[in-house]
Structure formats: C-alpha cells, structure tokens
Enzyme design. Structure first.
Site, PDB file in Angstrom:
ATOM      1  N   ASN A   1       0.865  -1.173   0.000  1.00 45.37           N
ATOM      2  CA  ASN A   1       0.000   0.000   0.000  1.00 45.37           C
ATOM      3  C   ASN A   1       0.905   1.227   0.000  1.00 45.37           C
ATOM      4  O   ASN A   1       2.110   1.117   0.230  1.00 45.37           O
ATOM      5  CB  ASN A   1      -1.001  -0.021   1.172  1.00 45.37           C
ATOM      6  CG  ASN A   1      -0.334   0.071   2.521  1.00 45.37           C
ATOM      7  OD1 ASN A   1       0.471   0.962   2.770  1.00 45.37           O
ATOM      8  ND2 ASN A   1      -0.660  -0.857   3.389  1.00 45.37           N
TER       9      ASN A   1
ATOM     10  N   VAL B   1      -0.531 -10.015   0.705  1.00 43.07           N
ATOM     11  CA  VAL B   1       0.873 -10.223   0.346  1.00 43.07           C
ATOM     12  C   VAL B   1       1.764  -9.279   1.149  1.00 43.07           C
ATOM     13  O   VAL B   1       2.807  -9.678   1.669  1.00 43.07           O
ATOM     14  CB  VAL B   1       1.084 -10.014  -1.175  1.00 43.07           C
ATOM     15  CG1 VAL B   1       2.559  -9.962  -1.527  1.00 43.07           C
ATOM     16  CG2 VAL B   1       0.398 -11.109  -1.973  1.00 43.07           C
ATOM     17  N   ASP B   2       1.356  -8.035   1.253  1.00 44.65           N
ATOM     18  CA  ASP B   2       2.139  -7.015   1.953  1.00 44.65           C
ATOM     19  C   ASP B   2       2.407  -7.437   3.400  1.00 44.65           C
ATOM     20  O   ASP B   2       3.550  -7.439   3.866  1.00 44.65           O
ATOM     21  CB  ASP B   2       1.373  -5.692   1.904  1.00 44.65           C
ATOM     22  CG  ASP B   2       2.205  -4.490   2.327  1.00 44.65           C
ATOM     23  OD1 ASP B   2       3.445  -4.577   2.351  1.00 44.65           O
ATOM     24  OD2 ASP B   2       1.593  -3.451   2.615  1.00 44.65           O
TER      25      ASP B   2
END
Length: 171
Positions: free
Chosen positions: A26, A35-36
């Site tokens: 983000n 995923v982050d």
C-alpha cells in the site's frame, strides 16, 4: 535485453528463492494485509525499518500508484523486496495503465539492482478487487513487452483460480 522466461508457481511468495520478491504494497509502505503483510511478517523488522526511512526521505506522502522502490529482503530467501502500489479497480475509470506500470517499474528497479530472478504476486487482485483474468492479461502482456535483463519472472499465485488465469495467458 530480451523477454524473460515466465514461470508459474502456485504457492506462497514469501517462500520463493529469487533475487527479488515484488510486494503488492500500500502507498504507506508500512505493511498491511495480504501479500504485503505476509512479506513484512516473514521478512522481519529490517524491511519495515527501510520502508520508514523511505517515508522519511523521498516518499513523505507515500509511494505513488504504479511506482516501485526496493528495500532489503530481511529474512526472506531473496536479496531485495521491490514494493509497488497497484491501483484499486474501478468500473468507471480505466486504470489498467497504472497496473501495467507496476510491472514495468518493478522490472526497471530489478534491472537497476542487477536482479536476474523476480517473483511477482497477482498485483491488485486482493482487496483492490482487480478481476483476475484481466489482471493476468495485463501482467503477462506487460512483462513480455518490457525490455529487461531479468532472466526469469516467476508469477507466484496463491490459489488455483489465479493459477488458471495466468496459465491461460502464459500458454
């Protein structure tokens, strides 16, 4: 520069042994979900520390959509994490150029780093709700059209639906 070999893997991107793992980040660069969050959790505090330094210097307002920047990979089995911010899908505005830019810019950063193997997730297909078939089309076409020294692009896909969508495009 030539087109890299495209490989499909069904699995966890944080388990890939590659030069660079691409993070569907983000704009804050400070971690998140999907995923982050997985990359930040498995990679450890070194990634967040470098992301905070980027925010304090070049990206005070956050990383713009479609751009990419690299940090250490911390405890991941990679040398670098390339963070890119995908667009939120819109039914009223065509943002496909921004999604394509994520792949192009990530490959540009990979070339600057000297990375030869790069693992990509299906950017923008989670909470940003990009339709998987269209995301696969944009990803594969963009990587094939982008001149790069990267030798292998590995699309690491979390589930069977994503794998099938990318497989249909890779051929």
């Amino acid at each position: 520069m030539t087109s890299p070999t495209l490989t499909l893997v069904r699995g966890d991107i944080t388990r890939q042994r590659v030069d660079a793992i691409v993070n569907a980040a983000n704009s804050s660069l400070l971690g998140g979900g999907g995923v982050d969050g997985a990359i930040h959790r498995r990679g450890g505090p070194a990634i967040l520390q470098e992301c905070r330094a980027l925010r304090a210097s070049r990206y005070g307002k956050g990383l713009p959509t479609g751009q990419a920047v690299a940090t250490t990979a911390g405890e991941l089995d990679a040398r670098w994490v390339i963070h890119t911010v995908g667009p939120v899908h819109s039914r009223t505005e065509d943002r496909s150029h921004l999604l394509a830019s994520c792949y192009r810019e990530s490959l540009r950063v990979a070339d600057e780093l000297g990375a030869r193997t790069v693992a990509f997730p299906a950017i923008s297909t989670g909470v940003y709700r990009w339709p998987m078939d269209d995301a696969a089309r944009i990803a594969v076409e963009t990587v094939r059209r982008t001149g790069t020294a990267v030798e292998e692009v590995r699309f690491v896909l979390f589930d069977d639906m994503a794998y099938r969508a990318f497989a249909a495009r890779v051929g």
